[in-house]
Design a protein around this motif. Structure first.
Motif, short mmCIF file in Angstrom:
data_model
loop_
_atom_site.label_atom_id
_atom_site.label_comp_id
_atom_site.label_asym_id
_atom_site.label_seq_id
_atom_site.Cartn_x
_atom_site.Cartn_y
_atom_site.Cartn_z
N HIS A 72 -6.97 -7.49 -0.15
CA HIS A 72 -6.08 -7.11 0.94
C HIS A 72 -6.37 -5.67 1.34
O HIS A 72 -6.75 -4.85 0.50
CB HIS A 72 -4.61 -7.21 0.51
CG HIS A 72 -4.16 -8.62 0.34
ND1 HIS A 72 -3.77 -9.14 -0.86
CD2 HIS A 72 -4.04 -9.61 1.24
CE1 HIS A 72 -3.43 -10.40 -0.70
NE2 HIS A 72 -3.58 -10.71 0.57
N ILE A 73 -6.21 -5.39 2.60
CA ILE A 73 -6.35 -4.02 3.08
C ILE A 73 -5.09 -3.65 3.85
O ILE A 73 -4.38 -4.53 4.35
CB ILE A 73 -7.60 -3.82 3.97
CG1 ILE A 73 -7.50 -4.66 5.24
CG2 ILE A 73 -8.87 -4.12 3.20
CD1 ILE A 73 -8.48 -4.23 6.31
N ALA A 75 -4.04 -1.77 7.10
CA ALA A 75 -4.56 -1.24 8.36
C ALA A 75 -3.53 -0.27 8.94
O ALA A 75 -2.44 -0.68 9.32
CB ALA A 75 -4.85 -2.36 9.34
N ILE A 76 -3.89 1.01 8.96
CA ILE A 76 -2.99 2.06 9.46
C ILE A 76 -3.81 3.05 10.28
O ILE A 76 -5.03 3.11 10.17
CB ILE A 76 -2.27 2.79 8.31
CG1 ILE A 76 -3.27 3.30 7.28
CG2 ILE A 76 -1.23 1.90 7.66
CD1 ILE A 76 -2.66 4.08 6.13
N THR A 77 -3.12 3.83 11.09
CA THR A 77 -3.82 4.85 11.87
C THR A 77 -4.23 6.00 10.96
O THR A 77 -3.67 6.19 9.88
CB THR A 77 -2.92 5.42 13.00
OG1 THR A 77 -1.84 6.13 12.38
CG2 THR A 77 -2.39 4.31 13.89
N SER A 78 -5.17 6.78 11.41
CA SER A 78 -5.65 7.91 10.61
C SER A 78 -4.59 9.00 10.47
O SER A 78 -4.68 9.86 9.59
CB SER A 78 -6.92 8.49 11.22
OG SER A 78 -6.66 8.97 12.53
N ALA A 83 -2.62 7.43 5.02
CA ALA A 83 -4.05 7.44 5.32
C ALA A 83 -4.84 8.45 4.50
O ALA A 83 -6.05 8.30 4.32
CB ALA A 83 -4.28 7.69 6.81
#
Length: 133
Positions: A72-73, A75-78, A83
């Motif tokens: 699983h990953i 996914a988020i903004t930098s 992050a």
């Protein structure tokens, strides 16, 4: 990932007592299954076989062997506070609204893929609903 196939359908080829027979002619089509109804096409007879993410505990569908496993990953903004971390644990998701899947989604499947609580029991907030990604 595993293969699910309906248990109440047959290919129309009965056992002929061991004599040679030609395999049925098959057409393979790769289709995206909507997150909003992950087993609908299989249940409605649109698909004969489906490769899907586990768990798969559907009535009238048999589960085959696992084909492969995926990590699983997140996914988020930098710019998201998580992050900057090298690792994120499920406990870190408490208080972080996650996208949720809306539609004809089995409760067990949703709980597995979009948990409502961390393993320690802390709530994970539900964010906007999605039907596909």
């Amino acid at each position: 990932m595993s293969v699910l196939e309906p248990t109440d359908r047959r290919d129309g080829h009965e056992d002929d007592g061991g004599t040679a027979r030609q395999p049925p002619q098959l057409a393979v089509e790769i289709c995206e299954v909507p997150l909003a109804d992950p087993y609908g096409p299989l249940r409605e007879g649109e698909f004969n076989v489906q490769i899907t993410a586990l768990p798969g505990r559907e009535e009238n569908a048999g589960e085959g062997a696992a084909l492969f496993a995926e990590e699983h990953i997140l996914a988020i903004t930098s710019t998201h506070p998580l992050a900057t971390r090298d690792w994120v644990f499920l406990e870190d998701l408490a208080g972080v609204p996650l996208l949720t899947i809306v539609g004809n989604v089995p409760a067990y499947w949703l709980a597995h893929h979009v948990p409502a609580h961390t393993p320690g029991g802390r709530p994970i907030a539900r964010g906007p609903g999605v039907t596909n990604m």
